[in-house]
Design a protein around this motif. Structure first.
Motif, PDB file in Angstrom:
ATOM      1  N   LEU A   1       0.807  -1.245  -0.082  1.00 24.01           N
ATOM      2  CA  LEU A   1      -0.150  -0.017   0.163  1.00 24.01           C
ATOM      3  C   LEU A   1       0.935   1.250   0.092  1.00 24.01           C
ATOM      4  CD1 LEU A   1      -2.955   0.951   0.287  1.00 24.01           C
ATOM      5  CD2 LEU A   1      -2.520   1.239   2.585  1.00 24.01           C
ATOM      6  N   THR A   2       1.866   1.151   0.636  1.00 18.99           N
ATOM      7  CA  THR A   2       2.715   2.555   0.860  1.00 18.99           C
ATOM      8  C   THR A   2       4.141   2.721   0.176  1.00 18.99           C
ATOM      9  OG1 THR A   2       3.799   1.561   3.012  1.00 18.99           O
ATOM     10  CG2 THR A   2       1.697   2.479   3.328  1.00 18.99           C
ATOM     11  N   THR A   3       4.610   1.570  -0.210  1.00 15.82           N
ATOM     12  CA  THR A   3       5.975   1.521  -0.592  1.00 15.82           C
ATOM     13  C   THR A   3       6.149   1.451  -1.975  1.00 15.82           C
ATOM     14  OG1 THR A   3       6.678   0.580   1.479  1.00 15.82           O
ATOM     15  CG2 THR A   3       8.422   0.473  -0.233  1.00 15.82           C
ATOM     16  N   ARG A   4       6.994   2.263  -2.762  1.00 13.41           N
ATOM     17  CA  ARG A   4       7.138   2.148  -4.182  1.00 13.41           C
ATOM     18  C   ARG A   4       8.507   1.549  -4.439  1.00 13.41           C
ATOM     19  NH1 ARG A   4       2.690   2.359  -3.442  1.00 13.41           N
ATOM     20  NH2 ARG A   4       1.125   3.577  -4.176  1.00 13.41           N
ATOM     21  N   PRO A   5       9.042   1.131  -5.411  1.00 15.73           N
ATOM     22  CA  PRO A   5      10.272   0.393  -5.711  1.00 15.73           C
ATOM     23  C   PRO A   5      11.438   1.672  -5.698  1.00 15.73           C
ATOM     24  CG  PRO A   5       8.643  -0.406  -7.548  1.00 15.73           C
ATOM     25  CD  PRO A   5       8.024   0.665  -6.692  1.00 15.73           C
ATOM     26  N   GLY A   6      12.265   1.310  -4.561  1.00 14.95           N
ATOM     27  CA  GLY A   6      13.507   1.893  -4.643  1.00 14.95           C
ATOM     28  C   GLY A   6      13.142   2.930  -3.294  1.00 14.95           C
ATOM     29  N   ALA A   7      12.054   3.100  -2.605  1.00 18.32           N
ATOM     30  CA  ALA A   7      11.568   3.812  -1.437  1.00 18.32           C
ATOM     31  C   ALA A   7      12.422   3.008  -0.247  1.00 18.32           C
ATOM     32  CB  ALA A   7       9.973   3.733  -1.399  1.00 18.32           C
ATOM     33  N   PRO A   8      12.759   4.214   0.494  1.00 22.09           N
ATOM     34  CA  PRO A   8      13.601   3.607   1.805  1.00 22.09           C
ATOM     35  C   PRO A   8      12.556   2.977   2.900  1.00 22.09           C
ATOM     36  CG  PRO A   8      13.653   6.070   1.572  1.00 22.09           C
ATOM     37  CD  PRO A   8      12.959   5.492   0.344  1.00 22.09           C
ATOM     38  N   VAL A   9      13.023   1.944   3.634  1.00 25.02           N
ATOM     39  CA  VAL A   9      12.206   1.750   4.729  1.00 25.02           C
ATOM     40  C   VAL A   9      13.130   1.343   5.845  1.00 25.02           C
ATOM     41  CG1 VAL A   9      10.866  -0.273   5.618  1.00 25.02           C
ATOM     42  CG2 VAL A   9      10.646   0.279   3.259  1.00 25.02           C
ATOM     43  N   VAL A  10      12.900   2.192   6.868  1.00 28.70           N
ATOM     44  CA  VAL A  10      13.957   2.036   8.067  1.00 28.70           C
ATOM     45  C   VAL A  10      13.473   0.991   9.020  1.00 28.70           C
ATOM     46  CG1 VAL A  10      14.613   3.475   9.919  1.00 28.70           C
ATOM     47  CG2 VAL A  10      14.610   4.794   7.904  1.00 28.70           C
TER      48      VAL A  10
ATOM     49  N   GLU B   1      17.815   8.982  18.283  1.00 28.21           N
ATOM     50  CA  GLU B   1      18.296  10.064  17.083  1.00 28.21           C
ATOM     51  C   GLU B   1      18.577   9.551  15.869  1.00 28.21           C
ATOM     52  OE1 GLU B   1      19.186   9.466  20.250  1.00 28.21           O
ATOM     53  OE2 GLU B   1      18.107  11.482  21.370  1.00 28.21           O
ATOM     54  N   GLY B   2      19.126   8.227  15.927  1.00 30.65           N
ATOM     55  CA  GLY B   2      19.519   7.566  14.626  1.00 30.65           C
ATOM     56  C   GLY B   2      18.218   7.164  13.674  1.00 30.65           C
ATOM     57  N   LEU B   3      17.363   6.892  14.428  1.00 32.66           N
ATOM     58  CA  LEU B   3      15.971   6.510  13.888  1.00 32.66           C
ATOM     59  C   LEU B   3      15.352   7.653  13.309  1.00 32.66           C
ATOM     60  CD1 LEU B   3      14.673   3.781  16.324  1.00 32.66           C
ATOM     61  CD2 LEU B   3      15.408   3.173  13.983  1.00 32.66           C
ATOM     62  N   VAL B   4      15.360   8.686  14.006  1.00 37.75           N
ATOM     63  CA  VAL B   4      14.525   9.975  13.517  1.00 37.75           C
ATOM     64  C   VAL B   4      15.200  10.384  12.439  1.00 37.75           C
ATOM     65  CG1 VAL B   4      14.055  12.336  14.160  1.00 37.75           C
ATOM     66  CG2 VAL B   4      13.431  10.458  15.775  1.00 37.75           C
ATOM     67  N   SER B   5      16.733  10.656  12.531  1.00 39.94           N
ATOM     68  CA  SER B   5      17.524  10.879  11.367  1.00 39.94           C
ATOM     69  C   SER B   5      17.439  10.445  10.083  1.00 39.94           C
ATOM     70  CB  SER B   5      18.989  11.084  11.927  1.00 39.94           C
ATOM     71  OG  SER B   5      19.837  11.524  10.884  1.00 39.94           O
ATOM     72  N   ALA B   6      17.355   8.916  10.439  1.00 40.42           N
ATOM     73  CA  ALA B   6      17.448   8.242   9.137  1.00 40.42           C
ATOM     74  C   ALA B   6      15.899   8.117   8.364  1.00 40.42           C
ATOM     75  CB  ALA B   6      17.460   6.519   9.259  1.00 40.42           C
ATOM     76  N   CYS B   7      14.718   8.284   9.388  1.00 42.52           N
ATOM     77  CA  CYS B   7      13.669   8.601   8.509  1.00 42.52           C
ATOM     78  C   CYS B   7      13.364   9.959   7.953  1.00 42.52           C
ATOM     79  CB  CYS B   7      12.488   8.562   9.592  1.00 42.52           C
ATOM     80  SG  CYS B   7      12.219   6.703  10.348  1.00 42.52           S
ATOM     81  N   ARG B   8      13.942  10.899   8.674  1.00 44.04           N
ATOM     82  CA  ARG B   8      13.628  12.392   8.048  1.00 44.04           C
ATOM     83  C   ARG B   8      14.700  12.742   6.827  1.00 44.04           C
ATOM     84  NH1 ARG B   8      10.496  15.749  10.131  1.00 44.04           N
ATOM     85  NH2 ARG B   8       9.546  15.556  12.116  1.00 44.04           N
TER      86      ARG B   8
ATOM     87  N   SER C   1      16.123  10.306   4.900  1.00 38.28           N
ATOM     88  CA  SER C   1      15.861   9.473   3.742  1.00 38.28           C
ATOM     89  C   SER C   1      14.444   9.751   3.227  1.00 38.28           C
ATOM     90  CB  SER C   1      15.891   8.085   4.081  1.00 38.28           C
ATOM     91  OG  SER C   1      14.899   7.666   4.857  1.00 38.28           O
ATOM     92  N   GLY C   2      13.422  10.597   3.691  1.00 43.45           N
ATOM     93  CA  GLY C   2      12.211  10.753   3.309  1.00 43.45           C
ATOM     94  C   GLY C   2      11.468   9.051   3.324  1.00 43.45           C
ATOM     95  N   ALA C   3      11.794   8.377   4.373  1.00 42.18           N
ATOM     96  CA  ALA C   3      11.139   6.884   4.363  1.00 42.18           C
ATOM     97  C   ALA C   3       9.745   7.015   4.482  1.00 42.18           C
ATOM     98  CB  ALA C   3      11.788   6.090   5.559  1.00 42.18           C
ATOM     99  N   ALA C   4       9.014   6.384   3.403  1.00 37.76           N
ATOM    100  CA  ALA C   4       7.500   5.888   3.410  1.00 37.76           C
ATOM    101  C   ALA C   4       7.208   5.183   4.782  1.00 37.76           C
ATOM    102  CB  ALA C   4       7.303   5.189   2.354  1.00 37.76           C
ATOM    103  N   MET C   5       8.007   4.232   5.239  1.00 37.21           N
ATOM    104  CA  MET C   5       7.635   3.315   6.416  1.00 37.21           C
ATOM    105  C   MET C   5       8.974   3.135   7.529  1.00 37.21           C
ATOM    106  SD  MET C   5       6.379  -0.481   6.261  1.00 37.21           S
ATOM    107  CE  MET C   5       5.131  -0.290   5.697  1.00 37.21           C
ATOM    108  N   ALA C   6       8.708   3.100   8.397  1.00 41.82           N
ATOM    109  CA  ALA C   6       9.939   2.567   9.538  1.00 41.82           C
ATOM    110  C   ALA C   6       9.231   1.463  10.317  1.00 41.82           C
ATOM    111  CB  ALA C   6       9.962   3.681  10.744  1.00 41.82           C
ATOM    112  N   TYR C   7       9.878   0.319  10.017  1.00 42.85           N
ATOM    113  CA  TYR C   7       9.329  -0.909  10.934  1.00 42.85           C
ATOM    114  C   TYR C   7      10.121  -1.366  11.900  1.00 42.85           C
ATOM    115  CZ  TYR C   7       8.769  -5.987  11.460  1.00 42.85           C
ATOM    116  OH  TYR C   7       8.689  -7.420  12.011  1.00 42.85           O
ATOM    117  N   LEU C   8       9.478  -1.232  13.158  1.00 37.99           N
ATOM    118  CA  LEU C   8      10.405  -1.266  14.489  1.00 37.99           C
ATOM    119  C   LEU C   8       9.563  -2.360  15.322  1.00 37.99           C
ATOM    120  CD1 LEU C   8      10.767   2.334  15.447  1.00 37.99           C
ATOM    121  CD2 LEU C   8      12.379   0.935  14.160  1.00 37.99           C
ATOM    122  N   VAL C   9      10.402  -3.411  16.041  1.00 33.47           N
ATOM    123  CA  VAL C   9       9.990  -4.140  16.965  1.00 33.47           C
ATOM    124  C   VAL C   9      10.335  -3.765  18.357  1.00 33.47           C
ATOM    125  CG1 VAL C   9       9.892  -6.602  17.328  1.00 33.47           C
ATOM    126  CG2 VAL C   9      10.321  -6.166  15.178  1.00 33.47           C
ATOM    127  N   LEU C  10       9.469  -3.240  19.073  1.00 32.88           N
ATOM    128  CA  LEU C  10       9.977  -2.428  20.352  1.00 32.88           C
ATOM    129  C   LEU C  10       9.670  -3.444  21.570  1.00 32.88           C
ATOM    130  CD1 LEU C  10       8.638   0.995  19.660  1.00 32.88           C
ATOM    131  CD2 LEU C  10      11.006   0.018  19.118  1.00 32.88           C
TER     132      LEU C  10
END
Length: 484
Positions: free
Chosen positions: A189-198, A235-242, A244-253
């Motif tokens: 639904l959200t990710t296009r080819p080449g789109a970053p996913v954190v 801080e690394g997660l926030v920086s990577a998302c912003r 890269s303009g990531a459409a999605m971040a997948y986390l197991v907290l």
């Protein structure tokens, strides 16, 4: 059949620290490392590998060494194409002459499988299916296609979130074939080819596979290392998302698979504050959220919400892997879009399984309450046995989940995984939980088996570690290994 090529950079990243000191001839270690990449799915079948000369230059080896490794892989059935022709990945059709297969070795010694961090079903599962069968006739007059899932199951799931302090209605729930299926739906639904996913690194192997299969660009953010660590690099997660303009971040907290750690409430607050206003969809995999074994329950720390948070849930880890019931909790608009888009992918979840899930979710938490002490005892038992037999290994005590994330004294995880097969022990190498060949100094060890089986597993593991240390030869593996 795939006709793709594996680039030189990609292959060398997958190989990582493939060479372990004292573990035998270089060509044999290289062949074993490539074989493991094929078996655990990191290299697809029928994919063309780099030529001998260019791989030799990249690895700092002689061409003779690489040629010997490729020759060994051809003999064992893991490569096709004669010398001078393109080498493509394959799987053996049968045992080579005079060589034992893994199946034969396992038949002699008795297989112990540590690739699956799952529990067997308890008696409650059978009883739930019996009650579900009794209730099935009431659903037969309908067409049986429930795109979002049965209303009563969605209400049972929503009630669980409300108990955690997250106001939830059935309209915010979509029932799926497990959490992995839910992630695949979200990626489509959200990710296009080449789109970053954190994602946090290490993580669940099938999640990495799903991201890559969707054409996403994997953007790992390392978890801070160290025994007893419960922190994330917020801080690394926030920086990577912003950045890269990531459409999605997948986390197991709660609790990270494979480390078992749980993100602190203060870190969650900082994470949400850092992502405020961003376009990143924050996907939280909560498959293990109810399996806290030490300290305060993860449920109390996870009751944070925002419009761009999506939660994945499942009964596979807490109840039984064979009950393929999971769900997505999200904003109503997201659920509606998912329900509309899923028709091209699947037509919903079987009614009988949904009815059984209702019975299990409405038990008041009794089954889970009985499982936590059992898992706690097995976790502590496995750590004690490892300390006795492999004292140089570091095995932090996870707050929850189903496995230990052991730190090895050398980068030998892949070599150890291959060698363990001759002992009748199936392992998931550390690099399977990451990208670019990371985690050769790590090994995931589930504590879901009975204590007697864990004792035997540690005995075999110690024997394999000793052989790797003195350069022992590993048995050729003959079938792919899935990791759960």
């Amino acid at each position: 059949m795939s006709l793709r090529s594996i680039g030189l950079i990609s292959l060398t990243r997958h190989l990582g620290a493939w060479r372990a000191p004292g573990a035998g001839a270089a060509y044999r270690q290289l062949a074993g490392a490539v074989r493991l990449l094929i078996l655990d799915g990191r290299l697809p079948l029928a994919a063309r590998l780099p030529g001998e000369r260019e791989l030799a230059q990249a690895l700092g080896l002689s061409r003779t060494t690489v040629s010997a490794a490729y020759g060994r892989l051809r003999d064992d059935g893991f490569l096709t194409g004669g010398q001078g022709a393109a080498a493509r990945t394959s799987l053996p059709a049968g045992p080579g002459p005079g060589r034992e297969t893994v199946a034969e070795v396992f038949a002699k010694s008795g297989l112990i499988d540590l690739t699956a961090a799952v529990l067997p079903a308890d008696p409650n599962v059978h009883a739930a299916y019996v009650r579900a069968l009794e209730r099935l006739p009431a659903n037969l007059p309908g067409h049986g296609y429930e795109t979002a899932g049965l209303e009563e199951l969605r209400e049972a799931v929503a009630a669980g979130y409300r108990r955690r302090g997250l106001p939830t209605s059935p309209g915010q729930i979509l029932i799926t074939h497990g959490a992995h299926n839910g992630l695949v739906h979200l990626l489509r639904l959200t990710t296009r080819p080449g789109a970053p996913v954190v994602f946090d690194h290490p993580t669940y192997p099938q999640a990495i596979d799903a991201i890559l299969a969707a054409g996403g660009r994997a953007v790992p953010v390392a978890l801070p290392d160290g025994e007893g660590e419960e922190s994330w690099d917020v801080e690394g997660l926030v920086s990577a998302c912003r950045s890269s303009g990531a459409a999605m971040a997948y986390l197991v907290l709660d609790h990270n698979n494979p480390t078992g750690r749980m993100m602190r409430a203060s870190d969650r607050t900082r994470l949400l504050a850092g992502l405020k206003g961003s376009e990143t969809l924050l996907v939280l995999d909560e498959t293990l959220v109810e399996l806290t074994l030490s300290g305060p329950p993860a449920l109390s720390a996870s009751a944070v919400d925002a419009p761009r948070i999506v939660r994945l849930g499942s009964m596979s880890k807490s109840v039984w892997g064979g009950l393929r019931i999971g769900w997505i909790r999200a904003d109503r608009a997201v659920i509606q879009r998912l329900a509309q888009s899923r028709a091209s992918f699947d037509l919903g979840v079987p009614i009988l399984e949904q009815l059984a899930a209702v019975e299990l979710l409405n038990d008041g938490g009794k089954a889970l309450a009985a499982r936590r002490p059992l898992l706690r005892a097995r976790r502590d038992h496995l750590r004690a046995r490892l300390a006795e037999r492999l004292p140089e290994w570091v095995c932090p005590r996870p707050a929850g989940g189903l496995s230990l994330w052991a730190r090895l004294p050398a980068p030998i995880s892949s070599a150890l995984t291959i060698q363990a097969e001759v002992e009748g022990l199936r392992l998931a190498a550390g690099p399977r939980f990451g990208v670019d060949g990371a985690f050769e100094r790590r090994l995931r060890l589930p504590y879901t088996l009975p204590e007697a089986d864990l004792d035997e597993a540690v005995t075999r593991l110690a024997r394999a570690a000793k052989k790797v240390g003195r350069g022992g030869k590993a048995v050729t593996a003959t079938r792919p290994v899935a990791v759960y």
